[in-house]
Scaffold this active site. Sequence first.
Site, PDB file in Angstrom:
ATOM      1  N   ASP A  30       8.908   5.427 -14.001  1.00 37.15           N
ATOM      2  CA  ASP A  30       7.965   4.416 -14.330  1.00 37.15           C
ATOM      3  C   ASP A  30       6.843   4.967 -15.046  1.00 37.15           C
ATOM      4  OD1 ASP A  30       9.401   2.159 -13.404  1.00 37.15           O
ATOM      5  OD2 ASP A  30       8.373   2.112 -11.663  1.00 37.15           O
ATOM      6  N   LYS A  48      11.279  -2.513 -17.106  1.00 40.20           N
ATOM      7  CA  LYS A  48       9.690  -2.453 -16.744  1.00 40.20           C
ATOM      8  C   LYS A  48       9.393  -1.046 -16.303  1.00 40.20           C
ATOM      9  CE  LYS A  48      10.348  -5.632 -13.079  1.00 40.20           C
ATOM     10  NZ  LYS A  48       9.938  -6.637 -12.010  1.00 40.20           N
ATOM     11  N   THR A  62      17.237  10.748 -10.610  1.00 39.40           N
ATOM     12  CA  THR A  62      17.791  11.675  -9.949  1.00 39.40           C
ATOM     13  C   THR A  62      18.095  11.274  -8.393  1.00 39.40           C
ATOM     14  OG1 THR A  62      15.754  12.536  -9.696  1.00 39.40           O
ATOM     15  CG2 THR A  62      17.323  13.633 -11.462  1.00 39.40           C
ATOM     16  N   THR A  63      17.499  10.050  -8.031  1.00 41.32           N
ATOM     17  CA  THR A  63      17.637   9.359  -6.716  1.00 41.32           C
ATOM     18  C   THR A  63      18.348   8.269  -6.713  1.00 41.32           C
ATOM     19  OG1 THR A  63      15.621   7.824  -6.935  1.00 41.32           O
ATOM     20  CG2 THR A  63      15.189  10.146  -6.416  1.00 41.32           C
TER      21      THR A  63
END
Length: 390
Positions: free
Chosen positions: A131, A164, A151-152
């Site tokens: 983000d 977004k 990576t999560t």
Amino acid sequence: MAGKTNSPAHGLFTTGEPVSAWTVSTALPVTYQVGFTPRLLNPGNPALASAGALPGRRLVVVEETVHALYGERIAAYFGARDLDVELVVLAAHEQVKTMESVFEVADRMDRFGVSRRAEPVIAMGGGVLTDVVGLACSLYRRSTPFVRVPTTLIGLVDAGVGAKTGVNFGRHKNRLGTYHPAVATLLDPAFLATLEQRHLSNGLAEILKVALIKDRRLFELLDRTGEALIDQHFQGPTPGGEVLVRAVHGMLQELQPNLWEHRLERSMDYGHSFSPTVEMRALPELLHGEAVCLDMALTTVLAQRRGLVEAAERDRILGLMRRLRLPVRHPLLEPGTLADALTDTIRHRDGRQRFPLPVGIGDGCFADDLTAAEIGRAATELEELACVAP
């Protein structure tokens, strides 16, 4: 100079004779790629080096924990591909999800001398990192391309697949942001092997959101395999591929026709009506998915009280939340916080509640008539249910 009339969709339209006003109607075509890319850091795999542009120079922004775990492999990959790469290691969590972090990324872009179109910035990390980098890229020269490598689990199925970007502002979650999709998002579940259990559960909350509001088959998969997927980090003999594919596909199905959120009734807002306020007030106690799960637990009880969900379905949903090691109760689910959250949500949704509620398991509807008293009774009932649950 007559007004243009040959295209109702777009064009330059004039008013008056002689012309005294203009209406500009245009459209921005958007195409971006999201795809599962196994063995992403294998030097023989060209996907990361060529994502979004021809191989060349790259500024790679890596979340600090990811760098500690994978930094040597990342450097070895780009070295083997003979690319000119500069690595930027960035702390990325909700407390530093601010414009200061965006400015730090923009400063590194400026010092690197990133080109306007041919050198997409690569963001490797969780949803906070992608983000922040996405917002920096949307602002730098008004639009610089970037590539996401989540990576999560929450990044892989939620934050990494939409358009977004955003950062927190004051006590508000993601209050500052833009729409700026990555040119490519590369999904490699191998990163989940090193993810802590709590962060796996955190991502499963967003998968559960998709299941509850639109995909009963996904709910059944989570109910049957969710605990094993956590224990095996999506790497073991329990097949997690269908869970991941259905979650990503469900998100993109909802996003594609409404990418810019011109319609404010969005099923993917399920679990995101009370949770932004609860999450920000609880920081750093709650992760994003945990706050979303609290919201979904409360709205499941709301829906059951309205006759939209059977009591047995309610209990099954709350039971699955617990087995996924997610919270179903919290002190902030109290009248003052919930009233403030609803007020802020109504502003966010342009003066109406547009409140997603589940209908059974796997379907949903929207409500505009929730009252503070009704929400309070549901919160009290949820607390009672949580206290008597095994």
